[in-house]
Design a protein around this motif. Sequence first.
Motif, PDB file in Angstrom:
ATOM      1  N   LEU A 101      13.219  20.604 -10.718  1.00  7.60           N
ATOM      2  CA  LEU A 101      12.978  21.985 -11.123  1.00  7.60           C
ATOM      3  C   LEU A 101      12.216  21.988 -12.451  1.00  7.60           C
ATOM      4  CD1 LEU A 101      16.530  23.449 -10.373  1.00  7.60           C
ATOM      5  CD2 LEU A 101      14.480  23.590  -8.935  1.00  7.60           C
ATOM      6  N   HIS A 102      11.266  22.920 -12.569  1.00 10.15           N
ATOM      7  CA  HIS A 102      10.434  23.000 -13.775  1.00 10.15           C
ATOM      8  C   HIS A 102      10.541  24.394 -14.401  1.00 10.15           C
ATOM      9  CE1 HIS A 102       8.535  19.139 -12.942  1.00 10.15           C
ATOM     10  NE2 HIS A 102       8.188  19.543 -11.742  1.00 10.15           N
ATOM     11  N   PRO A 103      11.652  24.703 -15.061  1.00 11.42           N
ATOM     12  CA  PRO A 103      11.714  25.984 -15.774  1.00 11.42           C
ATOM     13  C   PRO A 103      10.710  25.990 -16.922  1.00 11.42           C
ATOM     14  CG  PRO A 103      13.573  24.601 -16.376  1.00 11.42           C
ATOM     15  CD  PRO A 103      12.877  23.906 -15.240  1.00 11.42           C
ATOM     16  N   ARG A 104      10.286  27.173 -17.314  1.00  7.54           N
ATOM     17  CA  ARG A 104       9.330  27.319 -18.412  1.00  7.54           C
ATOM     18  C   ARG A 104      10.055  27.564 -19.726  1.00  7.54           C
ATOM     19  NH1 ARG A 104       6.674  25.696 -13.972  1.00  7.54           N
ATOM     20  NH2 ARG A 104       4.421  25.972 -14.218  1.00  7.54           N
ATOM     21  N   TYR A 105       9.532  26.978 -20.794  1.00  3.42           N
ATOM     22  CA  TYR A 105      10.090  27.236 -22.118  1.00  3.42           C
ATOM     23  C   TYR A 105       8.948  27.579 -23.070  1.00  3.42           C
ATOM     24  CZ  TYR A 105       8.672  22.496 -23.578  1.00  3.42           C
ATOM     25  OH  TYR A 105       7.963  21.356 -23.881  1.00  3.42           O
ATOM     26  N   PRO A 106       9.212  28.436 -24.059  1.00  3.46           N
ATOM     27  CA  PRO A 106       8.146  28.849 -24.982  1.00  3.46           C
ATOM     28  C   PRO A 106       7.834  27.751 -25.997  1.00  3.46           C
ATOM     29  CG  PRO A 106      10.208  29.893 -25.585  1.00  3.46           C
ATOM     30  CD  PRO A 106      10.465  29.151 -24.301  1.00  3.46           C
ATOM     31  N   VAL A 107       6.554  27.565 -26.253  1.00  2.67           N
ATOM     32  CA  VAL A 107       6.100  26.636 -27.284  1.00  2.67           C
ATOM     33  C   VAL A 107       5.323  27.440 -28.317  1.00  2.67           C
ATOM     34  CG1 VAL A 107       4.598  24.681 -27.800  1.00  2.67           C
ATOM     35  CG2 VAL A 107       5.996  24.651 -25.738  1.00  2.67           C
ATOM     36  N   ILE A 108       5.713  27.289 -29.577  1.00  8.07           N
ATOM     37  CA  ILE A 108       5.039  28.015 -30.654  1.00  8.07           C
ATOM     38  C   ILE A 108       4.187  27.003 -31.413  1.00  8.07           C
ATOM     39  CG2 ILE A 108       5.336  29.499 -32.658  1.00  8.07           C
ATOM     40  CD1 ILE A 108       8.156  30.123 -31.609  1.00  8.07           C
ATOM     41  N   PRO A 109       2.859  27.008 -31.215  1.00  4.98           N
ATOM     42  CA  PRO A 109       2.008  26.003 -31.854  1.00  4.98           C
ATOM     43  C   PRO A 109       2.154  25.977 -33.368  1.00  4.98           C
ATOM     44  CG  PRO A 109       0.790  27.223 -30.191  1.00  4.98           C
ATOM     45  CD  PRO A 109       2.103  27.931 -30.370  1.00  4.98           C
ATOM     46  N   LYS A 110       2.174  24.747 -33.910  1.00  5.27           N
ATOM     47  CA  LYS A 110       2.139  24.471 -35.359  1.00  5.27           C
ATOM     48  C   LYS A 110       3.441  24.810 -36.086  1.00  5.27           C
ATOM     49  CE  LYS A 110      -2.876  24.883 -35.797  1.00  5.27           C
ATOM     50  NZ  LYS A 110      -4.006  25.486 -36.515  1.00  5.27           N
ATOM     51  N   VAL A 111       4.069  25.931 -35.750  1.00  8.70           N
ATOM     52  CA  VAL A 111       5.251  26.330 -36.516  1.00  8.70           C
ATOM     53  C   VAL A 111       6.542  26.182 -35.718  1.00  8.70           C
ATOM     54  CG1 VAL A 111       3.921  27.962 -37.889  1.00  8.70           C
ATOM     55  CG2 VAL A 111       5.048  28.764 -35.811  1.00  8.70           C
ATOM     56  N   GLY A 112       6.459  25.747 -34.468  1.00  7.30           N
ATOM     57  CA  GLY A 112       7.632  25.775 -33.607  1.00  7.30           C
ATOM     58  C   GLY A 112       8.416  24.493 -33.494  1.00  7.30           C
ATOM     59  N   MET A 113       8.070  23.460 -34.262  1.00 13.88           N
ATOM     60  CA  MET A 113       8.739  22.166 -34.093  1.00 13.88           C
ATOM     61  C   MET A 113      10.246  22.259 -34.336  1.00 13.88           C
ATOM     62  SD  MET A 113       7.873  18.520 -35.898  1.00 13.88           S
ATOM     63  CE  MET A 113       8.623  17.004 -35.285  1.00 13.88           C
ATOM     64  N   ASN A 114      10.632  22.944 -35.405  1.00 11.12           N
ATOM     65  CA  ASN A 114      12.055  23.025 -35.735  1.00 11.12           C
ATOM     66  C   ASN A 114      12.839  23.871 -34.734  1.00 11.12           C
ATOM     67  OD1 ASN A 114      11.496  21.480 -37.960  1.00 11.12           O
ATOM     68  ND2 ASN A 114      11.589  23.170 -39.426  1.00 11.12           N
ATOM     69  N   ALA A 115      12.167  24.831 -34.110  1.00 10.10           N
ATOM     70  CA  ALA A 115      12.846  25.712 -33.154  1.00 10.10           C
ATOM     71  C   ALA A 115      12.845  25.155 -31.735  1.00 10.10           C
ATOM     72  CB  ALA A 115      12.173  27.088 -33.163  1.00 10.10           C
ATOM     73  N   ALA A 116      12.106  24.088 -31.502  1.00 11.32           N
ATOM     74  CA  ALA A 116      11.908  23.598 -30.141  1.00 11.32           C
ATOM     75  C   ALA A 116      13.204  23.294 -29.391  1.00 11.32           C
ATOM     76  CB  ALA A 116      10.994  22.369 -30.164  1.00 11.32           C
ATOM     77  N   PRO A 117      14.196  22.602 -29.981  1.00  7.51           N
ATOM     78  CA  PRO A 117      15.412  22.319 -29.218  1.00  7.51           C
ATOM     79  C   PRO A 117      16.147  23.578 -28.759  1.00  7.51           C
ATOM     80  CG  PRO A 117      15.282  20.888 -31.137  1.00  7.51           C
ATOM     81  CD  PRO A 117      14.218  21.933 -31.303  1.00  7.51           C
ATOM     82  N   MET A 118      16.246  24.563 -29.655  1.00  9.44           N
ATOM     83  CA  MET A 118      16.920  25.807 -29.300  1.00  9.44           C
ATOM     84  C   MET A 118      16.171  26.526 -28.179  1.00  9.44           C
ATOM     85  SD  MET A 118      17.411  29.233 -31.619  1.00  9.44           S
ATOM     86  CE  MET A 118      15.637  29.493 -31.554  1.00  9.44           C
ATOM     87  N   LEU A 119      14.844  26.614 -28.302  1.00  7.13           N
ATOM     88  CA  LEU A 119      14.048  27.295 -27.280  1.00  7.13           C
ATOM     89  C   LEU A 119      14.142  26.580 -25.942  1.00  7.13           C
ATOM     90  CD1 LEU A 119      10.859  28.050 -29.435  1.00  7.13           C
ATOM     91  CD2 LEU A 119      12.605  29.703 -28.699  1.00  7.13           C
ATOM     92  N   LEU A 120      14.142  25.257 -25.978  1.00  6.32           N
ATOM     93  CA  LEU A 120      14.225  24.464 -24.751  1.00  6.32           C
ATOM     94  C   LEU A 120      15.581  24.649 -24.082  1.00  6.32           C
ATOM     95  CD1 LEU A 120      12.816  22.377 -22.948  1.00  6.32           C
ATOM     96  CD2 LEU A 120      13.629  20.591 -24.501  1.00  6.32           C
ATOM     97  N   ALA A 121      16.650  24.581 -24.852  1.00  5.02           N
ATOM     98  CA  ALA A 121      17.994  24.743 -24.285  1.00  5.02           C
ATOM     99  C   ALA A 121      18.191  26.136 -23.716  1.00  5.02           C
ATOM    100  CB  ALA A 121      19.047  24.454 -25.354  1.00  5.02           C
ATOM    101  N   ARG A 122      17.727  27.129 -24.464  1.00  7.33           N
ATOM    102  CA  ARG A 122      17.901  28.511 -24.015  1.00  7.33           C
ATOM    103  C   ARG A 122      17.134  28.768 -22.717  1.00  7.33           C
ATOM    104  NH1 ARG A 122      16.715  32.847 -28.528  1.00  7.33           N
ATOM    105  NH2 ARG A 122      18.597  31.859 -29.355  1.00  7.33           N
ATOM    106  N   ALA A 123      15.926  28.221 -22.621  1.00  6.75           N
ATOM    107  CA  ALA A 123      15.110  28.440 -21.424  1.00  6.75           C
ATOM    108  C   ALA A 123      15.679  27.738 -20.205  1.00  6.75           C
ATOM    109  CB  ALA A 123      13.685  27.968 -21.687  1.00  6.75           C
ATOM    110  N   ALA A 124      16.353  26.599 -20.405  1.00  5.22           N
ATOM    111  CA  ALA A 124      16.865  25.818 -19.275  1.00  5.22           C
ATOM    112  C   ALA A 124      18.260  26.242 -18.849  1.00  5.22           C
ATOM    113  CB  ALA A 124      16.872  24.335 -19.633  1.00  5.22           C
ATOM    114  N   ARG A 125      18.944  27.031 -19.664  1.00  9.15           N
ATOM    115  CA  ARG A 125      20.351  27.336 -19.398  1.00  9.15           C
ATOM    116  C   ARG A 125      20.552  28.028 -18.054  1.00  9.15           C
ATOM    117  NH1 ARG A 125      22.820  30.508 -24.141  1.00  9.15           N
ATOM    118  NH2 ARG A 125      22.237  28.573 -25.189  1.00  9.15           N
ATOM    119  N   ALA A 126      19.699  28.981 -17.741  1.00  7.87           N
ATOM    120  CA  ALA A 126      19.870  29.706 -16.476  1.00  7.87           C
ATOM    121  C   ALA A 126      19.662  28.768 -15.284  1.00  7.87           C
ATOM    122  CB  ALA A 126      18.894  30.877 -16.406  1.00  7.87           C
TER     123      ALA A 126
END
Length: 394
Positions: free
Chosen positions: A74-99
């Motif tokens: 399965l390939h759920p989509r997660y948001p990537v915020i260029p340049k400024v999103g490195m620190n938020a990436a784990p939270m965004l990835l987990a939140r997008a995959a939870r469902a």
Amino acid sequence: MKILTFTTLFPNAVKPNHAIFVETRLRHLVGSGAVESRVVAPVPWFPFSAKRFGQYGDFARVPAAEQRFGLDVLHPRYPVIPKVGMNAAPMLLARAARATVGRLLDEGFDFDLIDAHYFYPDGVAAVRLGQHFNKPVVVTARGSDISLIPQYKEPRKMIQWAASNAAAVITVCDALKTELVQLGADPAKITPLRNGVDLQRFRPGDRQALRGELGIDGFTLLSVGNLVTLKGHDLTIGALALLPGVSLLIAGSGAERQRLEALARELKVADRVRFLGAVPQAELGRYYGAADAMVLASSREGWANVLLESMACGTPVVASNVWGTPEVVAAPAAGVLMKERSARGVADAVTALRADYPDRAATRRYAEQFGWDATTEGQLRLFGGVIQRHGRRQ
């Protein structure tokens, strides 16, 4: 046992060669008959699928679900915020995959543990998901997730947190275990389990026939890897200026191609360099078998699978002495480690290899000790122990 493999490093229909080593390890594990797996391999969200958008257009074309070698992916989509999103990436990835993970549970796939690959952001996100769903997590460290990313303050803190809260950690080489311990990880939690090589897919062929089919003549080097700076293709091209009569094949694609082509012209070796583009893994064995040596001049490598693939085809290697590579190139039959990572270092190592060239059958025998069985057995023991301990705590 039932496992959920969670990682952004997984091949797909659009990028079939992407992180194929993760899929290969999982295929061998499932092939043991002792494991059932589902794969959640998130990809960045992007609205347009046109090829002019490059890799982001590729992400958009990845199907939401597919089956690869009998594995449901399965390939759920997660948001990537260029340049400024490195620190938020784990939270965004987990939140997008939870469902997606929750839906698998609702559909009856009540997995025993999460098998995560690459510490950041994947491993951090996986530990978050494990806490949310009350499942133990095993994270595999693979290379730059430990050798590079911890230089950034916030990602380092999150990697340390994930290592502390994971049920267990796998590293693909001893060097990565040492580095994780220096970051504060509990050494008792860490098990090195190196990658293996598919000894059926990669095996010696009719060398002369292969060289004829591929148009190879004279002493020929092969370099395999994405055309990115860390792979050091520029050093191998630079070495040609010091190696008269030697040719180079480069298998891989990436943003560095134009710069590398310009460098070959500047050094007046363009007539001895052939860019092959991306070569499917099923075809790589022909190039390994036809070449005289495989060169890997990377600045970082956890456990470079291309080294063993070449050796399994009977072709020795020249490699930079970094991270886990000395654990792979550990005997004369395997090849030569560079004394320095430079064009001169590549050239000197190639010269040393030619002066004492190993028997190709001996190189194949060296590779045969790196099959996948030991790694599969190690995972089964580790995963079984984690599941048992988690059950006792319930």
